[in-house]
Motif scaffolding. Structure first.
Motif, PDB file in Angstrom:
ATOM      1  N   PHE A 117     -45.438  33.346  47.588  1.00 23.38           N
ATOM      2  CA  PHE A 117     -45.713  33.346  46.145  1.00 23.38           C
ATOM      3  C   PHE A 117     -46.050  31.948  45.643  1.00 23.38           C
ATOM      4  N   GLY A 118     -46.660  31.216  46.543  1.00 21.96           N
ATOM      5  CA  GLY A 118     -47.278  29.967  46.124  1.00 21.96           C
ATOM      6  C   GLY A 118     -46.391  28.739  46.200  1.00 21.96           C
TER       7      GLY A 118
ATOM      8  N   LEU B 195     -31.957  33.729  45.809  1.00 21.41           N
ATOM      9  CA  LEU B 195     -31.726  35.179  45.864  1.00 21.41           C
ATOM     10  C   LEU B 195     -32.686  35.963  44.973  1.00 21.41           C
ATOM     11  N   ASP B 196     -33.523  35.251  44.277  1.00 21.99           N
ATOM     12  CA  ASP B 196     -34.451  35.908  43.356  1.00 21.99           C
ATOM     13  C   ASP B 196     -35.449  36.768  44.136  1.00 21.99           C
ATOM     14  N   ASP B 197     -35.762  37.928  43.571  1.00 18.95           N
ATOM     15  CA  ASP B 197     -36.715  38.790  44.287  1.00 18.95           C
ATOM     16  C   ASP B 197     -38.168  38.453  43.954  1.00 18.95           C
ATOM     17  N   LEU B 198     -38.355  37.523  43.033  1.00 18.03           N
ATOM     18  CA  LEU B 198     -39.697  37.069  42.658  1.00 18.03           C
ATOM     19  C   LEU B 198     -40.564  38.205  42.130  1.00 18.03           C
ATOM     20  N   LYS B 199     -39.895  39.168  41.488  1.00 18.63           N
ATOM     21  CA  LYS B 199     -40.673  40.326  41.047  1.00 18.63           C
ATOM     22  C   LYS B 199     -41.689  39.961  39.967  1.00 18.63           C
ATOM     23  N   TRP B 200     -41.344  38.990  39.128  1.00 12.47           N
ATOM     24  CA  TRP B 200     -42.314  38.610  38.099  1.00 12.47           C
ATOM     25  C   TRP B 200     -43.495  37.871  38.709  1.00 12.47           C
ATOM     26  N   HIS B 201     -43.203  37.108  39.742  1.00 11.47           N
ATOM     27  CA  HIS B 201     -44.317  36.460  40.446  1.00 11.47           C
ATOM     28  C   HIS B 201     -45.208  37.511  41.121  1.00 11.47           C
ATOM     29  N   ARG B 202     -44.551  38.504  41.668  1.00 14.91           N
ATOM     30  CA  ARG B 202     -45.324  39.590  42.264  1.00 14.91           C
ATOM     31  C   ARG B 202     -46.182  40.293  41.195  1.00 14.91           C
ATOM     32  N   ALA B 203     -45.548  40.507  40.054  1.00 21.83           N
ATOM     33  CA  ALA B 203     -46.281  41.183  38.970  1.00 21.83           C
ATOM     34  C   ALA B 203     -47.480  40.342  38.509  1.00 21.83           C
ATOM     35  N   ILE B 204     -47.279  39.054  38.439  1.00 20.32           N
ATOM     36  CA  ILE B 204     -48.395  38.180  38.058  1.00 20.32           C
ATOM     37  C   ILE B 204     -49.541  38.338  39.069  1.00 20.32           C
TER      38      ILE B 204
ATOM     39  N   GLY C  15     -54.534  33.073  36.137  1.00 15.95           N
ATOM     40  CA  GLY C  15     -53.679  31.884  35.957  1.00 15.95           C
ATOM     41  C   GLY C  15     -52.874  31.608  37.213  1.00 15.95           C
ATOM     42  N   ARG C  16     -52.742  30.328  37.552  1.00 15.92           N
ATOM     43  CA  ARG C  16     -52.026  29.989  38.784  1.00 15.92           C
ATOM     44  C   ARG C  16     -50.584  29.599  38.478  1.00 15.92           C
ATOM     45  N   VAL C  17     -49.682  30.511  38.810  1.00 14.28           N
ATOM     46  CA  VAL C  17     -48.250  30.294  38.593  1.00 14.28           C
ATOM     47  C   VAL C  17     -47.569  30.413  39.946  1.00 14.28           C
ATOM     48  N   VAL C  18     -46.904  29.357  40.371  1.00 19.97           N
ATOM     49  CA  VAL C  18     -46.240  29.381  41.678  1.00 19.97           C
ATOM     50  C   VAL C  18     -44.739  29.219  41.484  1.00 19.97           C
ATOM     51  N   THR C  19     -43.987  29.604  42.486  1.00 15.18           N
ATOM     52  CA  THR C  19     -42.535  29.454  42.399  1.00 15.18           C
ATOM     53  C   THR C  19     -42.105  28.201  43.153  1.00 15.18           C
ATOM     54  N   ALA C  20     -40.797  27.884  43.117  1.00 11.04           N
ATOM     55  CA  ALA C  20     -40.210  26.813  43.924  1.00 11.04           C
ATOM     56  C   ALA C  20     -38.838  27.295  44.378  1.00 11.04           C
TER      57      ALA C  20
END
Lengths: 472, 472, 472
Positions: free
Chosen positions: C245-246, C175-184, C191-196
């Motif tokens: 988001f990776g 349910l996460d909106d991945l906003k921090w990933h978007r911000a990155i 830097g390569r930061v991906v989610t799971a």
């Protein structure tokens, strides 16, 4: 010829000098033996020990089980049948020398076992023997030992001092009158021998004579063991009585680690059904389970350290049990769960910081998976040392390798010898100290620990942790 | 360049000289192979072996399972589908060189595995190859091996002599006519090849064709396998027949170690229901369980050593089973209980001193917890060596570390290679000898064993114990 | 004085030079961190980390569980209660220096644990501290660290570069909106930061707020999560969103490894009952089981690598859970079956060659018995590294010893740090590399592997396998 017990025994060649240095710091520390099964009568009466076979072979199930596995009959080793001396069946050997020779013939079977290390240690360090036991040397060993056992400085109290025992705990059943402990106390001897409270016979409905045991518990304590309240009070009284004779711990040898935490009312009803002889196996199990929690609550109140020894299938062979009785080498470990089994008890008292519950296991798979994670977080839990079949160099090494990384050293409680073989006590502690030094040396050699820390830990594992955990 | 198989293979650097000394005393001992799956037809006909791929790759599930796990299809490795050669589905590769090249490309996958050690040993010691297998050398390896396989001194009997095999056991089903064993005997060749009695197909109701198998068992023996008595008699006759062809053992590959000891009447009724095709899973399990005890009783009477190999979930993937059949690398170990499972059998015959039951396991957690304690007291029990996935340097080391302290060395039965890969037999025995020597050297280096004892034990583990336990 | 972290850390003395040579080839390889729990907000905002206690002690359950086990209250370590700051109960310590001193007093408890190795590594390599932490040095450590944490070159992105991280995965709920990933992504930082994709909260009916979670899942995706089809579609959409988001993997933390493969209809009916709040424990288990298979099928379709992390009994102490919430060190491993549990999933997708399912365990008994045999044959399966309590020198060594011989190295996936402790990432990777190099060195020393192969493998284990298995 090499000595029976090399000064470098159990030290790996690649870390030898470090092992030696660590061991030098602990080898002469006094022995603290917080759990064992020596007979308090020995210390009370201080009579000479019997012949070598009666001392070293006949009572040692590690020994006769191995010979039995290779076809030697128990009677040939002097193990008494229950109907002895009616000689129904094969005669039981009573001649010590004959038993000793038979043992010597089969001594090679113990190669690679801890029994061999313990016995060689005893032969050399206690009896000054320099040559290996075998059929050729059997008589010389026997004569040497038999002669020494007649000397005053080989009587129990002299050995107690020679062994540098600071304190030793015996284990007595809840119904025991502790008369030998009383006799020790009254004798004015300064050796410190304490008892421990072992209530299996009055908490396990499957124990032989359970109903009569409860009656007897009532008589001894003046409590009404026909009611749940009276029954619990009887335990409290016996625990207090045991504490008068130095007890700092209780000991519980259940088939599993199962615990329960019933409501007061449900527990009372369960007790009533059990007291009236319920033969419902689930109820009997549940009662044992509930009693572990009750004992833990009493420990919280009276400060006795609680030891739980689960997971042995006692008397696996009914034929042997019927003929020879208990403790004949036929107790076999079983798979043991802790995480589910202990939960009711832990939900009740697991977070208590002044309570100590020491867990043992015969199922090494629980070390890293269950026991270390539990003891590494619940304040009430500590891990007992490698137990019984695992009280051996490889077993103790596995214990350290599989518990230290999660529980650390300080959630363990040092070594206990758990033995009824009094002469082997120094050997057992010596070997435990060597194994721990070797483990620590390996950590230092791999730079996982600093050398000064290893010296400190060696002392803790050999001496301090046992005293502290058992409140001795 | 280093040899493929270093003379110090498996010897720890810190005990190397001791390892070498112990190994020197056993490396040339004859091979006793008391349990395995080589094909008696090879010894009977003494024909040349086929091409390198058909000899070394196609039949070896250790090899093709690893390649399959990394995405290579079994057909590409020449593993025949059940409908071969109708080519329903992907074509099955038949060209040996193509299979070999594919294997060589993936040989790096075996780094750290026993398969790699065995194969390099075979390449060097049997085929004189000095360079590692890889895509570049693949053809040279193939040519060298293919050429040698055509020579007379690479035929089965010549290899048997070259391998210094004193005796080898094959394994045949209860319905086998043993014609190749008869042919061997009639040929006048002096190689000793014996059979072993494997009755799974006629004791396991879940075995393919079980009812027809029982009919066939009746025809062969002239017994009425429609009755419990006749069925048991048929087993007795077949066992006697197998003994004529040298059998000294039976072998039982059950899913679990479960045993039962029903009354005569109850067993007879159970048989009737099974004979009439009961599809009650509990009854089918109970029948298998009862048959282990029946086989043990027959072993008590006729002297065949009984081997129990439990705990493999056969044919875990139904898709593979349907397409390729049995033994395709999809047999997966399962958690296996012995203490409860074996009790009925042990209550019946466990104390017999003239009976030998050899237990194997795929569940290493049972070594120290169950198997060593059981074998260390029941006269009828011995421990088979580390088996199947555990027949490897680490696996064999764990076996010794976890069984020796409780069961000793003398309740184990030496090594068996358990293989259908004939050329690998010397490699397997050599590696087992090396691992045992390294284990013994470690004990000596830590002064847990005297050096002369280690020499004696090295011989026992390499040769004597297998002969004695299997009565060969 | 010896350095906190010796250059030869974890190298056995008997293979030291080989260890050094292997390690020299991998120590400077970039870090690939395919699974972990760092906070993407750190990389997005790049703010300075808080004080040393808030950074290193308060969030680390390895640390506070050990202190708690020895009688320190969680509040004294700054662990917030759920009702903080209402101070219902003992006040929660907020002063960093006080917490730090308390920790330093108890730092000796970590002797022999991986936490000690990680922290000493961080102290030395990240903060340049040369003296051991203890009550005397506590303040100096604190000041040094606190000062450095204010510097720009100790902000998250600077450390990311300094740590030589090539790619790091975080883990976010479905349910996460991945906003921090978007911000990155929007920040232009390289830097390569991906989610799971971690869907536990929407696949586990026992998860807090499950029904509301499903509602929310519907809102986010525009799918009708009142129907089975809509629910599955919602997962597909979220997975696609995470891939933007990776994300290359999903992660599943179930209590057991149980899987199911119901028919479409049966699965739909089950979903309906679950959606309507079924409190039948079997149905809830079955739903979790079915969802593992559904996720595997989606992975087959969309290419996300599937990680299964079973076998933790979460929040074992209800008292702690109620007061402090999740992740407080009370997650305890349980015995875990794979062979039976995974069969439905494997029957469905186990033979897929383009699917990767990575299995983890907290039950080391499954390594040799179940996991290595399964991963050594099923193309879809790979073994995750030693996990959680077993992510330690002994634990990683046991993993290699018990899996390599059957599964080989190439069915494993390298190391992952699984941590939320960002500063410890280089320490964890360094220690894993050292343990692997030591394991390889042992193989070479015993001639089980050639030296050039070991060099190649060291690189694979440290870097290549993780990239490849996780498709990074």
């Amino acid at each position: 010829m090499a000595p029976l017990t090399d000064p470098d025994l159990l030290f790996a060649p690649e870390t030898r000098s470090l092992c030696r240095a660590l061991y030098a710091g602990v080898k002469d520390l006094p022995i603290v033996s917080p759990h064992g099964h020596t007979d308090p009568r020995w210390y009370a009466l201080n009579e000479p020990f019997p012949d070598p076979a009666q001392l070293l072979i006949v009572p040692d199930h590690y020994i006769f089980r191995m010979l039995f596995s290779q076809g030697v009959r128990l009677e040939e080793l002097g193990v008494p049948t229950l109907d002895f001396p009616t000689l129904n069946g094969a005669p039981v050997e009573t001649d010590g020398r004959t038993i000793w020779r038979r043992f010597a013939e089969h001594y090679y079977l113990f190669r690679g076992t801890p029994t061999r290390l313990w016995l060689d240690h005893v032969f050399e360090h206690l009896f000054g023997i320099g040559e290996p036991l075998n059929p050729v040397t059997a008589d010389r060993h026997y004569d040497t030992i038999a002669t020494l056992l007649q000397r005053d400085d080989y009587r129990p109290r002299a050995l107690f001092d020679r062994f540098n025992i600071e304190v030793i705990a015996t284990t007595e059943g809840a119904l025991d009158d502790l008369k030998w402990h009383r006799a020790i106390r009254d004798s004015g001897w300064n050796g410190r021998v304490v008892t421990a409270y072992r209530p299996d016979a009055v908490v396990d409905p499957d124990f032989e004579g359970f109903p009569a045991n409860l009656d007897r518990l009532g008589e001894i304590t003046g409590c009404d063991t026909g009611t749940w309240e009276g029954y619990l009070d009887a335990h409290r009284k016996r625990r207090a009585y045991f504490k008068e004779f130095g007890a700092t711990s209780s000991d519980h040898g259940h088939p599993t680690a199962e615990t329960a935490n019933l409501s007061e009312a449900a527990a009372g009803e369960l007790f009533n059904r059990i007291r009236h002889g319920s033969d419902d196996e689930r109820e009997r199990r549940l009662f044992r389970a509930q009693m572990l929690t009750e004992m833990a609550k009493m420990s919280r109140d009276d400060g006795l350290v609680m030891q739980i020894h689960p997971g042995s299938w006692r008397n696996h062979s009914p034929a042997i049990f019927q003929k020879f009785g208990r403790d004949k080498g036929f107790d076999i470990p079983t798979r043991t769960d802790y995480v589910t089994a202990l939960k009711p008890l832990l939900d009740c008292v697991g977070l208590e910081r002044d309570l100590t519950i020491i867990l043992f296991t015969l199922d090494e798979t629980s070390y890293a998976r269950e026991l270390a994670p539990l003891a590494g977080v619940y304040p009430a839990l500590k891990l007992g040392p490698a137990w019984w079949f695992h009280d051996s160099p490889e077993g103790m090494r596995r214990f350290r390798e599989m518990t230290t990384e999660t529980a650390g050293f300080y959630n363990t409680v040092g070594f206990n010898d758990d033995t009824r073989a009094f002469p082997s006590i120094p050997a057992r502690h010596d070997i435990a100290r060597r194994v721990d030094c070797a483990f620590l040396a390996r950590l230092v050699a791999e730079h996982r620990l600093r050398e000064e820390e290893a010296h400190e830990l060696a002392r803790e594992l050999a001496y301090t942790l046992a005293k502290k955990a058992y409140r001795l």
